[in-house]
Design a protein around this motif. Structure first.
Motif, PDB file in Angstrom:
ATOM      1  N   GLY A  23     -17.447  -4.906  -4.616  1.00  0.00           N
ATOM      2  CA  GLY A  23     -16.413  -4.301  -3.798  1.00  0.00           C
ATOM      3  C   GLY A  23     -15.054  -4.946  -3.979  1.00  0.00           C
ATOM      4  N   THR A  48     -21.652  -6.090  -0.730  1.00  0.00           N
ATOM      5  CA  THR A  48     -20.761  -5.226   0.040  1.00  0.00           C
ATOM      6  C   THR A  48     -21.240  -3.776   0.065  1.00  0.00           C
ATOM      7  OG1 THR A  48     -19.408  -4.816  -1.909  1.00  0.00           O
ATOM      8  CG2 THR A  48     -18.722  -6.622  -0.455  1.00  0.00           C
ATOM      9  N   GLU A  71     -21.171  -1.857  -2.791  1.00  0.00           N
ATOM     10  CA  GLU A  71     -20.654  -1.192  -3.993  1.00  0.00           C
ATOM     11  C   GLU A  71     -20.301  -2.245  -5.034  1.00  0.00           C
ATOM     12  OE1 GLU A  71     -16.012  -0.740  -2.451  1.00  0.00           O
ATOM     13  OE2 GLU A  71     -17.274   1.026  -2.694  1.00  0.00           O
TER      14      GLU A  71
END
Length: 325
Positions: free
Chosen positions: A222, A245, A247
């Protein structure tokens, strides 16, 4: 025996502590009286019903847990008698059943515990430590490197800080909160910053001066992972091994070309040259036993597995989370 059971995906409170029948080892299996069981961040996602890479949520009802340490208490047919009564650590067949007072697994998954190695440290080493060994071989850290470790107070991050320092590298640790910053400084980080401060990248640049980050170890992803990427100097190496996170870190071809960077997904097939899973686990257990690398552990009693999941999701733990029996 008692075990943690999950009947419906959802919040940590869905993990219940209850009495269940003792498991019976089948042919080629042993039953372990569990003393410690490892908890992974991925298991909190699977509990919520989220598929993580190749790992799908379990069929319910289920008992989570992929790794245990304890004493072999019963043998299935075909297992050598010498295993009975031995202290062992194992990654369980099927990667479930570990949050329990007893667990069964195939004899081929067992590692005898080195003398003097506590059960909780063995659990921290057998999978997390083995993964760290593989990633470190991919990273190829040398004394000339400046290494930035994300989530430096976590199970993997804390090992990376120690290993990079042991290799003679200059170590920058990014951790969450003053207590964790102090912790990673105690592990040997040369610089440590609090990722809760919005200007932590500027703090890193100020602390490094003319020195450039040459290696980033990123399991956060992220926005934080992207900010770490931007700290890399020309020719730097960016190693990803996860995205806490939710992502992955965004990396473009432009980043690689204009700044001559190398980006690598550091687990899976890329770890093969470092050794197979069993070899990496044995290497990690030996390092934990001789004190070369000391896994950090946050302990919860088995009956508080829900609290362990809650704390792990809130990033309120240090090192590996372990359930003790």
């Amino acid at each position: 025996m008692h075990a943690i059971r999950l009947y419906a995906t959802g919040p940590a409170e869905n993990l219940t502590y209850e009495e269940v029948p003792d498991p019976v080892p089948a042919e080629g299996q042993v039953r372990i009286d569990v003393r410690a069981s490892g908890v992974h961040l991925m298991e909190t996602m699977l509990r919520r019903g989220i598929t993580v890479g190749p790992h799908a949520p379990p069929e319910l009802p289920a008992t989570p847990g992929a790794e245990v340490a304890g004493v072999v208490a019963a043998l299935g047919p075909g297992v050598e008698a010498g295993w009975l009564g031995r202290r062992v650590v194992a990654q369980l067949d099927g990667n479930d059943g570990g949050y329990a007072e007893q667990a069964v697994t195939g004899v081929d998954s067992l590692h005898p515990l080195p003398d003097g190695l506590d059960d909780d440290l063995a659990v921290a080493a057998v999978t997390t430590g083995a993964t760290a060994q593989g990633i470190l071989r991919v990273a190829g850290i040398t004394a000339g490197d400046t290494v930035l470790v994300m989530a430096a107070a976590g199970g993997l991050g804390s090992i990376f800080v120690q290993a990079a320092r042991g290799a003679g590298a200059f170590v920058v640790a990014v951790a969450g909160g003053p207590a964790k910053v102090a912790l990673v400084l105690g592990l040997g980080a040369d610089v440590a910053v609090d990722n809760r401060d919005a200007d932590w990248p500027a703090q890193v640049r100020g602390a490094l001066g003319e020195r450039a980050v040459s290696v980033v170890l990123d399991g956060v992803g992220g926005g934080p992972g992207r900010r770490a990427l931007e700290l890399l100097g020309p020719g730097g190496r960016f190693l990803l091994y996860g995205w806490a996170t939710g992502e992955p870190t965004e990396i473009s071809t432009k980043d690689l070309v204009e700044r001559q960077l190398t980006a690598t997904w550091a687990i899976g097939p890329n770890m093969v040259p470092a050794g197979g899973p069993r070899e990496l686990a044995e290497r990690a257990l030996a390092a934990a036993a001789d004190g070369t690398l000391v896994p950090l552990v946050t302990r919860f009693p088995l009956e508080r597995a829900a609290d362990a999941h809650t704390a792990l999701e809130a990033r309120a733990t240090e090192g590996k989370v372990v359930l003790t029996v």
